[in-house]
Design an enzyme around this catalytic site. Structure first.
Site, PDB file in Angstrom:
ATOM      1  N   GLU A  50      -5.325   4.436  -3.211  1.00 12.32           N
ATOM      2  CA  GLU A  50      -6.768   4.686  -3.107  1.00 12.32           C
ATOM      3  C   GLU A  50      -7.181   5.881  -3.955  1.00 12.32           C
ATOM      4  O   GLU A  50      -6.473   6.893  -3.980  1.00 12.32           O
ATOM      5  CB  GLU A  50      -7.144   4.956  -1.640  1.00 12.32           C
ATOM      6  CG  GLU A  50      -6.925   3.760  -0.736  1.00 12.32           C
ATOM      7  CD  GLU A  50      -7.281   4.053   0.724  1.00 12.32           C
ATOM      8  OE1 GLU A  50      -7.934   5.068   1.023  1.00 12.32           O
ATOM      9  OE2 GLU A  50      -6.897   3.229   1.585  1.00 12.32           O
ATOM     10  N   ASP A  53       0.838  -1.201   0.000  1.00 13.61           N
ATOM     11  CA  ASP A  53       0.000   0.000   0.000  1.00 13.61           C
ATOM     12  C   ASP A  53       0.871   1.247   0.000  1.00 13.61           C
ATOM     13  O   ASP A  53       1.816   1.345   0.799  1.00 13.61           O
ATOM     14  CB  ASP A  53      -0.844   0.033   1.285  1.00 13.61           C
ATOM     15  CG  ASP A  53      -2.305  -0.248   1.023  1.00 13.61           C
ATOM     16  OD1 ASP A  53      -2.748  -0.161  -0.134  1.00 13.61           O
ATOM     17  OD2 ASP A  53      -3.009  -0.581   2.011  1.00 13.61           O
ATOM     18  N   GLU A  75     -13.915  -1.847  -1.894  1.00 17.18           N
ATOM     19  CA  GLU A  75     -14.153  -1.982  -0.447  1.00 17.18           C
ATOM     20  C   GLU A  75     -15.488  -1.333  -0.078  1.00 17.18           C
ATOM     21  O   GLU A  75     -15.790  -0.205  -0.508  1.00 17.18           O
ATOM     22  CB  GLU A  75     -13.019  -1.331   0.356  1.00 17.18           C
ATOM     23  CG  GLU A  75     -13.270  -1.412   1.867  1.00 17.18           C
ATOM     24  CD  GLU A  75     -12.056  -1.129   2.728  1.00 17.18           C
ATOM     25  OE1 GLU A  75     -10.971  -0.851   2.207  1.00 17.18           O
ATOM     26  OE2 GLU A  75     -12.218  -1.204   3.978  1.00 17.18           O
TER      27      GLU A  75
HETATM   28  O1  KIV Z   1      -4.956  -1.776   4.166  1.00 18.49           O
HETATM   29  C1  KIV Z   1      -5.600  -2.792   3.898  1.00 18.49           C
HETATM   30  O2  KIV Z   1      -5.508  -3.828   4.569  1.00 18.49           O
HETATM   31  C2  KIV Z   1      -6.480  -2.740   2.738  1.00 18.49           C
HETATM   32  C3  KIV Z   1      -7.436  -3.878   2.532  1.00 18.49           C
HETATM   33  C4  KIV Z   1      -8.482  -3.910   3.559  1.00 18.49           C
HETATM   34  C5  KIV Z   1      -7.986  -3.885   1.151  1.00 18.49           C
HETATM   35  O3  KIV Z   1      -6.420  -1.818   1.989  1.00 18.49           O
END
Ligand code: KIV
Length: 262
Positions: A113, A82, A180
């Site tokens: 995102e 991420d 989500e």
């Molecule tokens: O940060 C995370 O774990 C996520 C998932 C819930 C998709 O973005």
């Protein structure tokens, strides 16, 4: 088992459901590696392990540290890192930070995102050989700006917006999109309308795959259970019971017995 790559994930569309789970360290990543398709080093890390109230505080360096650890435990699964809040505010910083993730870890892709407004950033990353997973619907990094965690796809207007976002992300070059907190019917429609796979969380059964946070699905986090979480283990209960037994053994001198000393 062969290492999963982004083309394998794309090819799953309409053939086989994609399984994704989070991991934040080598220990858990090793346990998940030979069964799941994708391991996500999610910024949920800041909440589930860092004890934060939301995901906004985690730094790029912290994400890199945990992604490095996960990659050490992984031989097969695709690893996605991420991009933390504030690390992709414009094309230049996004490219610099995503390149840092690629250079310093063995992550196969990054996730960020946002919808149509992130198209230029996604194009810039893809143009520079960085694989991108999109994330639309309920976007945890928007919690303060949107005044809470908002389920999406509740009316025609929201569904239209999600469809536009998903198509724009696909055109920009993402290999996959997380949906989500999207109403199940809307998630189904989005999934049908794009050629790249969707991975749902709380978004029904008609997405191309599913993702859960590992500490939720294994019951290590048990303060409350969000609606979308299915618990496959009562982790917290087992840990508490085992630690109690250990403490009892230490207190009454039953541990260690001879088999445990040199
Ligand atoms: O940060 C995370 O774990 C996520 C998932 C819930 C998709 O973005």
């Amino acid at each position: 088992m062969k290492k999963v790559n982004i083309n394998n994930i794309k090819a799953f569309k309409s053939k086989e459901k994609i399984s994704m789970i989070t991991a934040y360290d080598a220990l858990m990543a090793k346990l998940f590696d030979d069964v799941v398709d994708i391991i996500l080093v999610g910024d949920s890390l800041s909440m589930s392990f860092g004890g934060d109230d939301d995901t906004l505080g985690i730094s790029l360096e912290e994400m890199i540290y945990h992604t490095k650890a996960v990659c050490k435990g992984v031989k097969n699964a695709l690893v996605v890192c991420d991009m933390p809040f504030g690390s992709y505010i414009d094309k230049k910083s996004a490219l610099k930070n995503a390149a840092k993730i690629y250079k310093q870890t063995k992550a196969d892709a990054v996730k960020l995102e946002g919808g149509i407004e992130k198209v230029d950033i996604i194009k810039e990353l893809c143009k520079n050989s960085i694989a991108v997973m999109g994330h639309i619907g309920l976007k945890p990094q928007f919690v303060r700006a949107e005044g809470g965690y908002k389920i999406k796809g509740k009316n025609e207007e929201e569904i239209e917006k999600l469809l536009k976002d998903a198509k724009a992300l696909e055109e920009a070059g993402v290999f996959c999109i997380v949906l989500e907190g999207v109403k199940a019917e809307a998630a189904k429609e989005i999934t049908k309308s794009i050629a790249v796979p969707t991975i749902g969380i709380g978004s029904g059964k008609d997405t191309d795959g599913q993702v859960l946070v590992w500490s939720d699905m294994l019951g290590f986090f048990d303060e409350f259970k969000p609606k979308f979480v299915k618990r496959y283990l009562n982790g917290a209960e087992l840990v508490r019971k085992s630690v109690k037994e250990y403490v009892k053994d230490v207190k009454n001198g039953n541990f260690p017995s001879e088999e445990y000393w040199y």
